[in-house]
Design a protein around this motif. Sequence first.
Motif, PDB file in Angstrom:
ATOM      1  N   PRO A 152       0.895  -1.126   0.017  1.00 49.72           N
ATOM      2  CA  PRO A 152       0.031  -0.055   0.067  1.00 49.72           C
ATOM      3  C   PRO A 152       0.821   1.292  -0.022  1.00 49.72           C
ATOM      4  O   PRO A 152       2.066   1.451   0.629  1.00 49.72           O
ATOM      5  CB  PRO A 152      -1.036  -0.245   1.280  1.00 49.72           C
ATOM      6  N   GLU A 155       0.301   8.196   1.606  1.00 50.70           N
ATOM      7  CA  GLU A 155      -0.460   9.470   1.104  1.00 50.70           C
ATOM      8  C   GLU A 155       0.243  10.121   0.069  1.00 50.70           C
ATOM      9  O   GLU A 155      -0.149  10.522  -0.904  1.00 50.70           O
ATOM     10  CB  GLU A 155      -1.029  10.260   2.124  1.00 50.70           C
ATOM     11  N   ILE A 158       0.936   8.565  -3.192  1.00 47.94           N
ATOM     12  CA  ILE A 158      -0.507   8.389  -3.712  1.00 47.94           C
ATOM     13  C   ILE A 158      -0.685   9.762  -4.677  1.00 47.94           C
ATOM     14  O   ILE A 158      -1.032   9.796  -5.842  1.00 47.94           O
ATOM     15  CB  ILE A 158      -1.633   8.333  -3.140  1.00 47.94           C
ATOM     16  N   LEU A 191      -8.789   6.419  -8.044  1.00 45.51           N
ATOM     17  CA  LEU A 191      -7.546   6.330  -7.069  1.00 45.51           C
ATOM     18  C   LEU A 191      -7.811   7.406  -6.000  1.00 45.51           C
ATOM     19  O   LEU A 191      -7.519   7.093  -4.832  1.00 45.51           O
ATOM     20  CB  LEU A 191      -6.331   6.780  -7.738  1.00 45.51           C
ATOM     21  N   TYR A 192      -8.361   8.744  -6.334  1.00 46.88           N
ATOM     22  CA  TYR A 192      -8.676   9.729  -5.240  1.00 46.88           C
ATOM     23  C   TYR A 192      -9.520   9.491  -4.431  1.00 46.88           C
ATOM     24  O   TYR A 192      -9.589   9.489  -3.202  1.00 46.88           O
ATOM     25  CB  TYR A 192      -8.715  11.110  -6.085  1.00 46.88           C
ATOM     26  N   GLN A 194     -10.964   6.649  -3.661  1.00 47.77           N
ATOM     27  CA  GLN A 194     -10.568   5.393  -2.926  1.00 47.77           C
ATOM     28  C   GLN A 194      -9.479   5.752  -1.678  1.00 47.77           C
ATOM     29  O   GLN A 194      -9.720   5.237  -0.562  1.00 47.77           O
ATOM     30  CB  GLN A 194     -10.358   4.271  -3.509  1.00 47.77           C
ATOM     31  N   SER A 195      -8.468   6.555  -2.076  1.00 52.75           N
ATOM     32  CA  SER A 195      -7.406   6.672  -1.132  1.00 52.75           C
ATOM     33  C   SER A 195      -7.077   8.140  -0.547  1.00 52.75           C
ATOM     34  O   SER A 195      -6.675   8.288   0.651  1.00 52.75           O
ATOM     35  CB  SER A 195      -5.800   6.276  -1.941  1.00 52.75           C
ATOM     36  N   LEU A 196      -7.712   9.028  -1.120  1.00 59.63           N
ATOM     37  CA  LEU A 196      -7.734  10.507  -0.543  1.00 59.63           C
ATOM     38  C   LEU A 196      -8.953  11.061  -0.624  1.00 59.63           C
ATOM     39  O   LEU A 196      -9.383  12.123  -1.239  1.00 59.63           O
ATOM     40  CB  LEU A 196      -6.672  11.297  -1.375  1.00 59.63           C
TER      41      LEU A 196
END
Length: 940
Positions: A152, A155, A158, A191-192, A194-196
């Motif tokens: 993973p 941040e 990413i 991506l954003y 889900q992750s940010l």
Amino acid sequence: MLRFVCICFSLCLWAVQICQGQTYEQELVLLEDKAYTHFYSDKDSTYHYFDRIVQLALDHQNAPAAIDNLNYVCFSAGYFYDLEKIKSTIARTEILIAQYAHVLDTLHDKGDFQKNYLNFNKGNYYHKLQDYARAEVYFDGIAKHLLASGTPLHEDDIELLSQCYNFIAQMNVQQSRYQVANEYYEKNIRLYKQSLPDDQEGLHKIYNLYANSLYAQKDFEKAKTLWINSLNFLEKNFSDRNRNSLVTTGLLVAKVFKDLDQIDSAYYYLEKTEVFKAKDDPFEDRFLSARGEILVKEKAYDKALSLFQDALSTTLKNNRPNVQKRIGDLYLTRNEPENALHSYRSGLAELAAESGSDQKTVNPIPSMAKRKNILFSLFCGKVKALSALSNTFPDNNELLGAVDQGLSTLDLLKPSFKNNVDKLDLINEAFTLFENGLTTAYTLAQGPGGEKYIDLAFDYAEKSKSILLLEALLSAKATQFANVPEALLQLELQLKSEITFNEKKVINSKEDKNALKDRLFELKESHRRLIDSIENHYKDYYDLKYNTESRSLYQTQELLEPDEQLISYFYGNDALFAIAITHNEKRIHRIALNAELERTVKNTYALMVDPHSDIAELGRISNRLFQQLIAPLLDSKKKRKLIIIPDGLLNYIPFGALNMTNEGLFYLMEEYDISYVNSATLYEQLTNRKRMQGDLLAFAPTFSGELTDVNPDRNTLLPLPHNKREVKQILSSFNGTSYVDEAATLRNFAHQLEDFSTLHLATHAVFDDNAPEFSYLAFSSTPGQNNLLYVKDLYNLQLQSNLVTLSACETGVGELKKGEGFLSLARGFFYSGAASITSTLWKINDASTATIMDAFYKNLAAGDTKNTALKKAKVDFLQANRENALAHPYYWSGFVISGNTSALSPGSSAQFVQWGILLFIALISGVLFLRKKYLSQRIQ
């Protein structure tokens, strides 16, 4: 990204505090505050303070902090479009990274952070130079490196990955590769989210950029919605840091309202954005151009031209060719081709020093140009301007030179377009080169020594045709002869199959598709990288795959038999050209293209596909079409075989059903054996490819009105009551295997197809207007198994079939593309390796299909060539039904044969086997008879 760098800078500061004490810390903080104060307003002050920070860090043996701040200088220089500063700072950073490699190795990430951002700045530098190929190498390299660990991501990683995706997508938009750009933007949005999920600023930035791609694809409403949402967010959260983004977005909103003919709204957003203009604004040219575009929409051309010229004087040097192109286009709109030509020449001069505007016939060398997209556009504009001047100040040599250089640029661009949708758009843009080149060649062909210009016209027509299909066949040839390792070829085939499988899952899935879309993105990215690697490491593969040489007229003549004539059509905007050649003759014919001719073509097709239309009226209309399209070219009674290369709307017309007489009915197919092909170059490929010799495989699925999960408007599969009889009759003429009713499944087809040289599919075909590559052939349904063969699936097959017959509904019809013809199911089988295809242009009656197909295969079994066999089958059907309704062309003319029309191997014919057995029996009987007679004479 600014927050990311600030965090890292603070961490470096914290580390320094421990080692150096408060004095060092206080001095760094002071310098940092001063640098931030000027970051978006005064580049010289910003550079000054960061230089002091870098030197202070080096004086205190803190190389990582010094390198981080140099990377930060590049960000500031990028904001001000200071390319020289970016370049010099990158060079300085590289020196420090090499000098302090031993220090970076002691960090927890071995200096990956510093190295990634160095590569990021290199990518940004080349992006600003519009050297997109080199820029993408750096951004893609960072993405691969970040994802390589499989763990993973942090941040900050990413955010960096997202920035790389943004740049890659943006560069694809700027090179008109919209499909690939959309894939990257949509991946980035997922991506954003889900992750940010809390970083709304970053997400709006992606939306903003994605809207650029949508706008370029003329999806104005969706682009407008995204831009307005982003603008509202930027205004609400305004700071000096996002001023550039706000200005850019505001101007784009004004632009899209202009394109939607909402001029008041366009001015409103333009003036709203002008409030944020800065002193000596680096975006001054954008403000001028935005207002100029609105004035163009209002047809205030003089004011618009003045603004564009002001923009030219203020824009960055590397953007001048784009502005020159826009000025040239406006001059053409004003019907001032001479001024337009000057602007296009000036734009070309900006791209290559040797093509100065005072040397009007000198064009830049395409292979030496870095920005081939704008070069290509300037050549297209130059050709239009020269063409507009052709009646008053003709300069045919310069025009043809620009056409040739434009087409050379096209050939250099095509390999960088990995997606067929984007490549079709590129080819469409080249249409002006083909048409104006052909028009000029035709004009010159009418003068003294004009025969050589017929050859040139044929070259232009050939280069415009079936580029994608030919490339697919050449790609198959490249994999066979380029000595690429088998493991790589198998991996490429596997990736293509997985891509197709996952694309179907995305379309058909009714649940959350994000995971499927992420997997599909990864597969496509892997496939693109693999193809790039193969093309870069195996030169023979690249040369074979992108061999842009089309067959010349002379080479095509050598392919033709003495009784054959080939007619190639080019369907332009103003005229229809026909080039007719035999093995020793050539001629060119021009037909004025007007509303009446197009109406005649459309009416002819409409009457043909309607079995209840007036056959006499159809005869009169189709005779008019015959007189215009064919009659002037048929002057030799010795030719009995016609090879037609249709174009444009002519793809809809079965030429064999054109009426040759204005008194009664006598069809062209009664006089000639007719076949079709996409281009002469493709014809040569299909003629020369080695084919399997063997038996026939036939399928006749059963249907009972079931529904499919796709294409909701056309998803009912009705019974085909005569398809089993059709297959049974065919197998009375040929050795082979049939699958009927429930046995006619897609699984059985997939397992058997490679063992047979002839395939016959008597089944439903459904064309998908929204996604042509997901049009399909239907097989008998089996619980838990797929029963639809998509066009996309055909691209992954590897056939060596001599003949594929699709006796189904509209198998030869699909989305019509300039030069490429129909994107149909039949075309899909050419992709997979078929030598020839029998298909249909409309939904033909099931009973007449069975009768015609029976006769067709009997004729093939007797040794006829495919075009002759189909002609005889149609003529026999017509003769048997002259006095009834089945004489209507609807029932028999929709069948067409395309590709290599040579006869099938006699070894696959059941009749041949039967005759062989009879001959063998006869020979044995003869031998026994002679032996008996001989013995009898001996006894006597």
